[in-house]
Write an enzyme that holds these catalytic residues in place. Structure first.
Site, mmCIF file in Angstrom:
data_model
loop_
_atom_site.group_PDB
_atom_site.id
_atom_site.type_symbol
_atom_site.label_atom_id
_atom_site.label_comp_id
_atom_site.label_asym_id
_atom_site.label_seq_id
_atom_site.Cartn_x
_atom_site.Cartn_y
_atom_site.Cartn_z
ATOM 1 C CB CYS A 35 24.760 -25.943 -24.925
ATOM 2 S SG CYS A 35 26.500 -26.342 -24.943
ATOM 3 C CB CYS B 127 38.116 -27.195 -30.002
ATOM 4 S SG CYS B 127 38.871 -26.301 -28.621
ATOM 5 C CB CYS C 273 40.681 -31.370 -23.681
ATOM 6 S SG CYS C 273 40.868 -29.636 -23.319
ATOM 7 C CB CYS D 141 37.080 -32.841 -25.409
ATOM 8 S SG CYS D 141 35.943 -31.795 -26.316
ATOM 9 C CB CYS E 266 29.724 -31.761 -21.336
ATOM 10 S SG CYS E 266 28.926 -30.355 -20.633
HETATM 11 N N1 SAH Z 1 36.075 -25.215 -24.711
HETATM 12 C C1 SAH Z 1 35.407 -24.756 -23.580
HETATM 13 C C2 SAH Z 1 33.899 -24.886 -23.682
HETATM 14 C C3 SAH Z 1 33.368 -26.106 -24.355
HETATM 15 S S1 SAH Z 1 33.607 -27.647 -23.556
HETATM 16 C C4 SAH Z 1 35.901 -25.465 -22.337
HETATM 17 O O1 SAH Z 1 36.640 -26.424 -22.455
HETATM 18 O O2 SAH Z 1 35.567 -25.013 -21.248
HETATM 19 C C5 SAH Z 1 32.347 -27.633 -22.283
HETATM 20 C C6 SAH Z 1 32.676 -28.513 -21.093
HETATM 21 O O3 SAH Z 1 32.597 -29.899 -21.445
HETATM 22 C C7 SAH Z 1 34.061 -28.283 -20.571
HETATM 23 O O4 SAH Z 1 34.052 -28.186 -19.163
HETATM 24 C C8 SAH Z 1 34.763 -29.549 -20.989
HETATM 25 O O5 SAH Z 1 35.889 -29.837 -20.232
HETATM 26 C C9 SAH Z 1 33.674 -30.571 -20.847
HETATM 27 N N2 SAH Z 1 33.941 -31.844 -21.547
HETATM 28 C C10 SAH Z 1 34.729 -32.062 -22.601
HETATM 29 N N3 SAH Z 1 34.692 -33.370 -22.941
HETATM 30 C C11 SAH Z 1 33.859 -33.986 -22.077
HETATM 31 C C12 SAH Z 1 33.386 -35.321 -21.940
HETATM 32 N N4 SAH Z 1 33.743 -36.273 -22.779
HETATM 33 N N5 SAH Z 1 32.509 -35.586 -20.934
HETATM 34 C C13 SAH Z 1 32.101 -34.613 -20.089
HETATM 35 N N6 SAH Z 1 32.495 -33.327 -20.198
HETATM 36 C C14 SAH Z 1 33.364 -33.011 -21.185
HETATM 37 FE FE1 SF4 Z 2 38.198 -27.556 -26.802
HETATM 38 FE FE2 SF4 Z 2 36.921 -29.691 -25.884
HETATM 39 FE FE3 SF4 Z 2 39.064 -28.775 -24.598
HETATM 40 FE FE4 SF4 Z 2 36.767 -27.378 -24.547
HETATM 41 S S1 SF4 Z 2 37.111 -29.404 -23.684
HETATM 42 S S2 SF4 Z 2 38.850 -26.600 -24.900
HETATM 43 S S3 SF4 Z 2 35.984 -27.823 -26.613
HETATM 44 S S4 SF4 Z 2 39.048 -29.618 -26.689
#
Ligand code: SAH
Ligand code: SF4
Length: 350
Positions: free
Chosen positions: A113, A120, A124, A127, A341
């Site tokens: 990964c 970023c 979100c 995250c 993740c």
């Molecule tokens: N930025 C990209 C890829 C990295 S994040 C994206 O958002 O798709 C990879 C995955 O982890 C994404 O599906 C994201 O929504 C998820 N993710 C983020 N925070 C998380 C958390 N606290 N627990 C589980 N999944 C999470």
């Molecule tokens: Fe960025 Fe995290 Fe949202 Fe993926 S899930 S776009 S890494 S803030």
């Protein structure tokens, strides 16, 4: 350090030099221009990390290179191993930025990964990477470097690569696609494109560019909420790329490539795990070739959310299945070492 022509070679870590920079450094030291291409090839295509093994380079030049670049790979800042076998490396780049990459072994696979950005910009709310803000894009070399360090540390080459580490891959498309081209180069790691997955929070230009590229790279979209109001809050990029346009882009991807898209849903307690949320998702999926992947929320220090209850998750899945939508639940790996993740932050405190 000085080469035989008496000119100084700037000692900088090799992985931080793109090919053009490497050419400059070597030319300044009086080496022929094609040396840069040879070295770049050994490192980034053949995964050879020792000058001694670069047999098409003269012994004298190898000695000089060894002196100027004592290490090809940067030191690993931290290396952590979870009891489930997942490994995480924290790398300190030449500008001190910290990035993380994860190796996830399974019965007959090894998934790497990878990160594409330091932090970023999407932000979100659930995250940990988003929480830490954005510093910069990674170069293609820095993306590949993560693969090299993981191969060296685990002794295993990846069977799969997922761009699900730190950052929004489609906000760094040039480096992302360059790295993919190198990973799939028949002279290098020769990975099949269908073993690679890009996960995006919904950058439409990225989806469109992926459609036009050769190969079969998989697409995952982090949807999480299928109504604009809710998604605007949880996944702020939705204000720029609202659901109607996102659905259209996913539809075009399905039509043009014939491939199925994965929709990722992190279910949060009382936020997006209700019956209505599942119905909104069923509506969104209508007409698309998709598969829904439910991702359990991974907690991290300071997180405001809780995972959906087992009951709500079950009910959510039931609604999707009843509508004929394929749904799976992603196993969470590497939680003990904050490697799952959404837990990657590139912070000193792991
Ligand atoms: N930025 C990209 C890829 C990295 S994040 C994206 O958002 O798709 C990879 C995955 O982890 C994404 O599906 C994201 O929504 C998820 N993710 C983020 N925070 C998380 C958390 N606290 N627990 C589980 N999944 C999470
Ligand atoms: Fe960025 Fe995290 Fe949202 Fe993926 S899930 S776009 S890494 S803030």
């Amino acid at each position: 350090m000085y080469c035989q022509k008496g000119k100084k070679m700037t000692a900088k870590s090799l992985f931080a030099c793109g090919l053009s920079e490497l050419k400059k450094v070597l030319a300044e030291a009086g080496m022929p221009a094609f040396r840069a291409g040879q070295i770049h090839d050994w490192i980034f295509r053949k995964f050879v990390f020792s000058f001694d093994e670069m047999t098409n380079i003269s012994v004298a030049d190898r000695a000089m290179l060894k002196e100027a670049f004592p290490r090809i790979l940067p030191p690993v800042h931290r290396f952590l191993k979870d009891s489930d076998g997942t490994c995480k490396v924290v790398l300190k780049l030449s500008d001190e930025a910290l990035i993380e990459a994860v190796a996830i072994p399974d019965e007959d696979s090894m998934t790497f990964c990878l990160s594409t950005q330091v932090g970023c910009p999407v932000g979100c709310l659930f995250c940990r990477t988003g929480e830490s803000g954005f510093t910069r894009n990674l170069t293609a070399e820095e993306i590949l470097l993560q693969v090299m360090v993981l191969v060296k540390r685990t002794g295993v080459k990846p069977t799969n690569i997922v761009f699900m580490g730190m950052g929004e891959p489609f906000y760094n498309r040039r480096a992302l696609f360059e790295a993919i081209d190198m990973l799939t180069d028949p002279q290098g790691l020769a990975m099949a494109t269908r073993r690679i997955t890009i996960s995006t929070s919904g950058v439409i230009e990225g989806i469109m560019e992926l459609i036009d590229r050769p190969g079969e790279v998989n697409l995952a979209v982090s949807l999480h909420v299928a109504d604009d109001n809710g998604r605007n809050t949880l996944v702020p990029i939705n204000k720029r790329y609202p659901l109607g346009r996102l659905k259209e882009a996913i539809g075009t991807y399905c039509d043009r490539t014939g491939r199925r898209v994965t929709l990722e849903m992190v279910l949060l307690h009382n936020i997006n795990d209700q019956y209505n949320d599942a119905l909104n998702l069923v509506n969104f999926c209508e007409g698309l070739i998709v598969h829904v992947n439910i991702v359990r929320f991974n907690h991290f220090p300071g997180a405001k959310y809780q995972p959906a209850s087992a009951q709500n998750e079950k009910e959510f899945r039931r609604v999707l299945k009843k509508a004929g939508i394929a749904v799976t639940v992603r196993k969470s790996r590497g939680q003990e070492i904050l490697a799952a993740c959404g837990q990657l932050a590139g912070k000193e405190n792991v």
